[in-house]
Design a protein around this motif. Structure first.
Motif, short mmCIF file in Angstrom:
data_model
loop_
_atom_site.label_atom_id
_atom_site.label_comp_id
_atom_site.label_asym_id
_atom_site.label_seq_id
_atom_site.Cartn_x
_atom_site.Cartn_y
_atom_site.Cartn_z
N ARG A 59 1.17 87.58 16.18
CA ARG A 59 0.06 88.60 16.01
C ARG A 59 0.45 89.56 15.81
O ARG A 59 -0.43 90.19 14.24
CB ARG A 59 -0.30 88.33 17.92
CG ARG A 59 -1.15 89.62 17.75
CD ARG A 59 -1.64 89.99 19.24
NE ARG A 59 -0.38 90.36 19.57
CZ ARG A 59 0.13 91.27 21.07
NH1 ARG A 59 -1.03 90.90 22.21
NH2 ARG A 59 0.94 91.63 21.12
N HIS A 75 3.01 90.28 13.38
CA HIS A 75 2.35 90.60 11.41
C HIS A 75 0.57 89.92 10.95
O HIS A 75 0.94 91.34 10.52
CB HIS A 75 3.18 89.05 10.78
CG HIS A 75 3.47 89.10 9.77
ND1 HIS A 75 4.33 89.54 9.01
CD2 HIS A 75 2.85 88.41 9.06
CE1 HIS A 75 4.57 89.14 7.71
NE2 HIS A 75 3.51 88.59 7.92
N ASN A 76 0.48 89.50 11.42
CA ASN A 76 -1.54 89.60 11.29
C ASN A 76 -1.86 91.28 11.63
O ASN A 76 -2.69 91.48 10.61
CB ASN A 76 -2.24 88.71 12.63
CG ASN A 76 -1.64 87.15 11.65
OD1 ASN A 76 -1.18 87.30 10.95
ND2 ASN A 76 -1.79 86.03 12.73
N LEU A 77 -1.94 91.54 12.17
CA LEU A 77 -1.83 92.93 12.67
C LEU A 77 -1.97 93.57 11.36
O LEU A 77 -2.27 94.55 10.80
CB LEU A 77 -1.39 93.79 13.75
CG LEU A 77 -2.40 93.05 15.38
CD1 LEU A 77 -1.57 93.75 16.46
CD2 LEU A 77 -4.01 93.57 15.17
N ILE A 125 -1.15 93.06 8.31
CA ILE A 125 -1.26 92.52 7.00
C ILE A 125 -3.24 93.07 7.66
O ILE A 125 -3.54 93.70 6.64
CB ILE A 125 -1.24 91.23 7.33
CG1 ILE A 125 -0.84 90.62 6.92
CG2 ILE A 125 -2.69 90.84 6.02
CD1 ILE A 125 -0.37 88.97 6.91
N ILE A 126 -3.82 92.98 8.14
CA ILE A 126 -4.94 93.27 8.39
C ILE A 126 -5.14 95.58 7.81
O ILE A 126 -5.64 95.41 7.59
CB ILE A 126 -5.68 93.37 10.11
CG1 ILE A 126 -5.75 91.63 10.42
CG2 ILE A 126 -6.78 94.04 10.26
CD1 ILE A 126 -6.41 91.98 12.15
N ASP A 127 -4.40 95.95 8.75
CA ASP A 127 -3.95 96.83 8.45
C ASP A 127 -3.99 97.69 7.75
O ASP A 127 -4.63 98.51 6.18
CB ASP A 127 -3.24 97.89 9.49
CG ASP A 127 -3.09 98.05 11.06
OD1 ASP A 127 -3.89 98.70 10.57
OD2 ASP A 127 -2.16 97.54 11.88
N SER A 128 -3.33 96.85 6.08
CA SER A 128 -3.60 97.16 4.97
C SER A 128 -4.59 96.84 4.45
O SER A 128 -4.18 97.41 3.13
CB SER A 128 -1.46 96.41 4.22
OG SER A 128 -2.19 94.70 4.54
N VAL A 129 -4.49 95.23 5.13
CA VAL A 129 -6.22 95.14 4.15
C VAL A 129 -7.18 96.28 4.19
O VAL A 129 -7.74 96.64 3.35
CB VAL A 129 -7.25 93.74 4.38
CG1 VAL A 129 -8.29 93.79 4.13
CG2 VAL A 129 -6.16 92.92 4.13
N LEU A 130 -7.33 96.12 5.39
CA LEU A 130 -8.24 97.88 5.56
C LEU A 130 -8.28 99.18 4.72
O LEU A 130 -9.12 100.14 4.66
CB LEU A 130 -8.31 98.05 7.41
CG LEU A 130 -9.37 97.00 8.31
CD1 LEU A 130 -8.76 97.04 9.60
CD2 LEU A 130 -10.41 96.48 7.81
N LYS A 163 -6.68 99.26 2.25
CA LYS A 163 -7.21 99.42 1.04
C LYS A 163 -8.36 100.21 0.67
O LYS A 163 -8.73 100.20 -0.35
CB LYS A 163 -6.75 98.47 0.56
CG LYS A 163 -5.45 98.20 0.07
CD LYS A 163 -4.61 97.37 -0.56
CE LYS A 163 -3.05 97.24 -0.88
NZ LYS A 163 -3.09 95.80 -0.97
N ARG A 164 -9.27 99.25 2.05
CA ARG A 164 -10.43 100.26 1.35
C ARG A 164 -10.68 101.69 1.01
O ARG A 164 -10.23 102.67 2.19
CB ARG A 164 -11.79 99.47 2.69
CG ARG A 164 -11.54 97.97 3.40
CD ARG A 164 -12.00 97.69 4.23
NE ARG A 164 -13.58 96.79 3.52
CZ ARG A 164 -14.19 97.19 4.76
NH1 ARG A 164 -14.73 97.93 5.63
NH2 ARG A 164 -15.79 96.47 4.20
N ASN A 212 -16.71 105.64 -0.10
CA ASN A 212 -17.29 104.81 -1.69
C ASN A 212 -18.89 105.65 -2.33
O ASN A 212 -19.53 105.79 -2.38
CB ASN A 212 -18.50 103.23 -0.46
CG ASN A 212 -18.39 102.02 -1.46
OD1 ASN A 212 -18.46 102.48 -2.74
ND2 ASN A 212 -18.74 101.03 -0.90
N LYS A 244 -21.57 103.72 -3.37
CA LYS A 244 -22.52 104.29 -2.04
C LYS A 244 -22.62 105.42 -2.68
O LYS A 244 -23.92 105.32 -2.41
CB LYS A 244 -21.90 103.56 -0.72
CG LYS A 244 -22.98 103.89 0.13
CD LYS A 244 -22.00 103.92 1.77
CE LYS A 244 -22.95 103.78 2.71
NZ LYS A 244 -21.34 103.73 3.83
#
Lengths: 343, 180
Positions: free
Chosen positions: A264, A266-268, A270-275, A277-278, A282, A285
């Protein structure tokens, strides 16, 4: 005398017996192939006791029946021999050899079948407008006619002006033949299930991006660690169908087991790294907002200066209607008033 | 059944974050227990730890489904969401589209949402962002991708596509045999 008559009678009876055979079911005949099929059941007891004699008698009887049938056919006498003309055969003999397999389709034939392309027959002769004569589809007369017709060749706009167009045509034809030969061999290899070696990267003009990707993927694995630590571009794709060339690609390793809590966390991560990068702002936009705010502003402006624009449009309309009339301000006003009244 | 590789986990979360943004975290940090993603024959399942333990006792070749199927990885390693994920995505949706009753059936038959059928759209929807599609009575119908931003939608003509169809609950009937 009595004895003699007895013997004669007996021999006559024997002869009679040998010709007529009684069967429960009639045989099925096909005289064309000299075939008789006996569907009567066998006498099992006599078959068991004296097999050879029984079978011999049975076949003799059946042959007798077949010959009787043949004798019923119209006979002819040719060179002092009796000849019977057999009717056409009805029985279909099974073939001795297996049915030949259908020829494997070539790659083009497969494609044509899939797309429903049918071969159209070309006429052997075609009328040549320039030469005013019939020219065959192929052969020496065709070549002669082409030579006669193409005595001068146009240099295409894209081509090099110093290039010999005649030579180009000639080499093009040779290349075409070579390509066809290659394809023929490839079809044969495919039909016989022979593996052909990969061509590899041939020439930058000929090879596609796929070839390049293949060579990159293969080359990357050529390190001591089989390319495990080689860098990759962010969206780079691995070439497919190169498993046989890349060592260790078939081996699939299972991920090591971890506890669910660890997973869990580790997944978190990864999520942080994904988020993260946004992008916070924008750009698209913002651009869209900018673009769409313009029409809004314009419409606001329009509404503010509505009477003016209205009048202008009216004027334009008038101009369109009456281009000949030289309208001055006074005229305009008058017209404007009229318009309002109409409403 | 195996854990997703890091690369695939990334792809999955990127896809999910298109629809529910930072709420992806809530799928994993749940107060009611541990939940995780598992992969089986390229399909991704969202499984509770409890169910996972039962599932692990079954040989992987014979296991058809465990937990909820979220979608599948294509051969090119892209992730496709399946309609079965709707129940988990709908509560966290950030961008929504409400369709008019006339458009509802169209959408459930697998068509894109046009401007004419657009009832409402949540503000600040970006172009090509994942959106959840609702009926006017707030029933989640499926999801799609916004074809236009909210502002662009205002100026679009009635036949223009507003949202590209991706999955809808009509699939439960249409492709019953494929869903897991």
């Amino acid at each position: 005398m009595d004895v003699v008559s007895n013997i004669v009678e007996k021999s006559l009876r024997d002869a009679e017996k040998s010709i007529t055979v009684h069967k429960h079911l009639d045989l099925q005949y096909d005289l064309g192939t000299l075939l008789a099929v006996d569907t009567n059941s066998l006498d099992l007891k006599s078959l068991r006791d004296n097999r050879n004699e029984y079978l011999l008698n049975l076949s003799r009887d059946n042959v007798q029946l077949l010959l009787n049938k043949i004798w019923e056919l119209p006979t002819q006498q040719i060179d002092e021999t009796l000849v019977v003309k057999l009717p056409p055969a009805k029985f279909v003999l099974p073939r001795a050899r297996p049915v030949p397999k259908p020829k494997p389709l070539t790659k083009w034939e497969q494609f044509a079948k899939l797309k429903g392309i049918k071969k159209t027959k070309k006429a052997k002769l075609s009328w040549d407008e320039q030469l005013n004569k019939w020219v065959p589809l192929y052969g020496y007369k065709r070549a002669a006619a082409e030579r006669e017709r193409d005595w001068v060749l146009e240099v295409p706009a894209t081509a090099d002006p110093m290039e010999d167009q005649f030579l180009r045509k000639k080499t093009g034809r040779v290349e075409k033949v070579a390509k066809n030969e290659l394809q023929r061999l490839r079809n044969i290899a495919k039909a016989r299930n022979i593996k052909i070696p990969r061509v590899g990267v041939t020439h930058p003009d000929v090879s596609s991006s796929k070839d390049l990707q293949t060579s990159i993927t293969v080359a990357r694995s050529a390190t001591a660690s089989l390319g495990k630590f080689q860098d990759k571009l962010p969206k780079e794709k691995e070439a497919r169908g190169v498993n046989e060339l890349v060592p260790g690609s078939n081996r699939k390793r299972k991920l090591p087991a971890v506890s669910n809590e660890q997973e869990r966390d580790h997944n978190l991560q990864i999520i942080d790294s994904v988020l993260s990068k946004r992008p916070k702002i924008n750009i698209e936009k913002a651009m869209a907002r900018q673009i769409h705010s313009k029409p809004v502003e314009q419409s606001e402006e329009n509404s503010r200066s509505k009477p003016n624009t209205h009048g202008k449009r009216k004027n334009l309309k008038q101009k369109g209607k009456k281009p000949a009339s030289n309208n001055n301000k006074v005229q305009k006003k008058g017209k404007k008033g009229g318009g309002r009244k109409r409403r | 059944m195996k854990r997703l590789s890091e690369e695939r986990t990334k792809v999955l979360f990127q896809k999910l974050s298109q629809y529910i943004g930072s709420n992806v975290k809530l799928l994993i940090e749940r107060p009611d227990g541990l939940y995780c993603f598992r992969e089986q024959k390229d399909r991704v399942y969202y499984v509770a730890e409890k169910v996972l333990k039962f599932g692990e006792s079954i040989p992987p070749e014979q296991l058809v489904s465990v937990g909820t199927c979220f979608g599948k990885f294509t051969k090119t390693n892209k992730f496709r969401l399946h309609i079965t994920a709707l129940n988990y995505l709908a509560p966290y949706a950030q961008n929504k589209i409400w369709v008019k009753p006339s458009m509802e059936q169209q959408f459930l038959y697998g068509h894109n949402v046009t401007k004419a059928g657009l009832g409402r759209i949540s503000e600040a929807t970006e172009k090509f962002q994942g959106v959840l599609v609702y009926s006017m009575s707030d029933l989640p119908l499926g999801f799609g991708v916004a074809a236009r931003t909210t502002l662009e939608c205002k100026h679009a003509d009635p036949l223009a596509v507003v949202c590209f169809h991706q999955a809808d609950i009509g699939e439960y009937i249409r492709s019953e045999s494929d869903l897991l």
